[in-house]
Design an enzyme around this catalytic site. Structure first.
Site, mmCIF file in Angstrom:
data_model
loop_
_atom_site.group_PDB
_atom_site.id
_atom_site.type_symbol
_atom_site.label_atom_id
_atom_site.label_comp_id
_atom_site.label_asym_id
_atom_site.label_seq_id
_atom_site.Cartn_x
_atom_site.Cartn_y
_atom_site.Cartn_z
ATOM 1 N N LYS A 122 0.823 -1.222 0.000
ATOM 2 C CA LYS A 122 0.000 0.000 0.000
ATOM 3 C C LYS A 122 0.845 1.254 0.000
ATOM 4 O O LYS A 122 0.602 2.194 0.743
ATOM 5 C CB LYS A 122 -0.998 -0.052 1.157
ATOM 6 C CG LYS A 122 -1.897 -1.298 1.068
ATOM 7 C CD LYS A 122 -3.082 -1.246 1.985
ATOM 8 C CE LYS A 122 -4.045 -2.407 1.786
ATOM 9 N NZ LYS A 122 -3.518 -3.729 2.193
ATOM 10 N N ARG A 123 1.846 1.288 -0.864
ATOM 11 C CA ARG A 123 2.725 2.439 -0.996
ATOM 12 C C ARG A 123 2.109 3.509 -1.888
ATOM 13 O O ARG A 123 1.013 3.336 -2.422
ATOM 14 C CB ARG A 123 4.082 1.983 -1.579
ATOM 15 C CG ARG A 123 4.831 0.973 -0.741
ATOM 16 C CD ARG A 123 5.232 1.534 0.601
ATOM 17 N NE ARG A 123 6.218 0.694 1.276
ATOM 18 C CZ ARG A 123 5.950 -0.246 2.174
ATOM 19 N NH1 ARG A 123 4.716 -0.501 2.518
ATOM 20 N NH2 ARG A 123 6.929 -0.928 2.746
#
Lengths: 273, 273
Positions: free
Chosen positions: B96-97
């Protein structure tokens, strides 16, 4: 770190400068590549040179992750060095994490406990239960993305949601989260006039302001619209300081650049005292 | 991995199961703690037992980061093992960057090049220039958060933006990004009926569906609204499989659980062929 200690450090150093440690093996001076840990050697030299002029360091986690285990080790060393030599300096993990509850708790442990950062940047998209696990940590701070300084900010952040821009909705909704007193916000300096609107919603919160310098923002504009009686600002500069020179005088050049920004900040601080 | 290879693996194994490797030292069987690298030992046993029944593994990066250098090393070992023993299996870095351009490029290198993941999950909040750097990598896939399965999803994702919910705006806007053919989307299974709306906007894209099992979603519902002629679904189960037993028979229990889900998936796949 308690927020009062950050404020008192700002007053003492007459600076609210945050130095971004976006350390890149392709950009650091060539002679450092002979060191056993070039990234740490670079960071240590930058910290030694700039610490009198700044109140915060912000390692950009991506730059360390990109080098795998070695990068992670350099980051850990940097944090051990900072916490031992300069425990009064505020540290920010620029990680932009955010996940469902039990996973956010893991990230919080990674950065607040394992690495001993004072704060972390978090993306708000997944909402309350992705943010609150970070807010449970006493004397740690969660810096929520509100309005970022990149072009893509206009894709969603400034779109109208229930009568106001999404970033305002983020500011407003996040104030209802449990532990909201430990929230700070990222507000990009490329749109300094937005800061006046931000201050209507979060009059006292600390704002982390990227985009001054390399990305084009003006310190005076940021202060005009964003400063509070307790300052309430951390203004970040990364490339403009750490890559001021790529030669053997890099640390000295970084020091000069940091000092120059500190002097500009001193002028702004004098206006509120 | 090319998308055609993923599809052909799905048809061959009659499964679109993704096993989430949310490996937690507090939850793995006690006897593994005597191993030199308990996290890798656990993952290896789970992979050895479940690989005939799944087409993807999804390490949840937070769980590894929480253990610092040791955790990062366990993750690297897991990826080396997967890429050597099961190169046909699709790997997802559930990270979830998302950050500004040059930073996103760093994250992309970390996960696509250093760690050799086939895909990564990305948060959309920072927009186009935070996503496109990931889309530049050929045969790598970027899985954008659209509608997540947690309660906080209702804070922003389902709010109305320019006449439709924010998650729909994310789906629609992201289709204009350069390299959009390498996009997949996270759509939570706790709201399976939303999948019909999602399919109107992205009729063919692969969807990564968390929240089946422990989080309460139904496989039949997901397929009813989300399946395409090329399947277009990866349904994830983490805790329900990997923690099926906390005793010495943990791998056997995980295998049974994975096989049971694969059998349910086989029934659903038969409906589209």
């Amino acid at each position: 770190m308690k927020i009062e200690d950050l404020i008192s450090q700002i007053r003492q150093k007459k600076s609210f400068l945050c130095v971004g440690l976006d350390t890149d093996l392709d950009k650091i001076p060539r002679h450092l590549l002979e060191e056993e840990d070039p990234i740490f050697a670079f960071n240590k030299a930058i910290i030694d040179a700039t610490h009198p002029y700044c109140v915060a360091y912000k390692p950009n986690i991506a730059f360390y992750e990109a080098y795998g285990l070695n990068g992670w080790r350099s980051l850990e060393r940097t944090m051990v060095y900072l916490n031992e030599k300069h425990p009064e300096i505020f540290t920010i993990a620029d990680a932009k994490r955010g996940d469902i509850g039990n996973t956010s708790t893991r990230y919080a442990k990674a950065f607040f406990e394992t690495m001993k950062f004072d704060s972390i940047t978090i993306a708000p998209y997944m909402g309350k239960d992705s943010v609150e696990p970070f807010l449970e940590f006493k004397d740690r701070h969660t810096i929520l993305l509100a309005l970022t300084s990149n072009q893509g900010a206009f894709d969603f952040q400034t779109k109208n949601v229930s009568g106001r821009e999404l970033y305002k909705e983020v500011l407003s909704v996040s104030k209802t989260y449990k532990g909201a007193e430990r929230l700070m916000y990222v507000v990009g300096a490329t749109k300094a006039t937005y800061l006046a609107d931000v201050r209507k919603l979060v009059p006292e919160s600390f704002l982390l302001v990227p985009g001054v310098g390399a990305q084009g923002g003006s310190l005076q504009e940021v202060c005009k619209y964003g400063i509070t009686k307790d300052v309430g600002l951390l203004v970040n500069s990364s490339r403009g300081i750490i890559y001021a020179s790529a030669e053997t005088d890099f640390a000295e050049s970084a020091e000069k650049k940091a000092q120059q920004i500190q002097e500009e900040m001193e002028i702004e601080l004098a206006k509120i005292n």
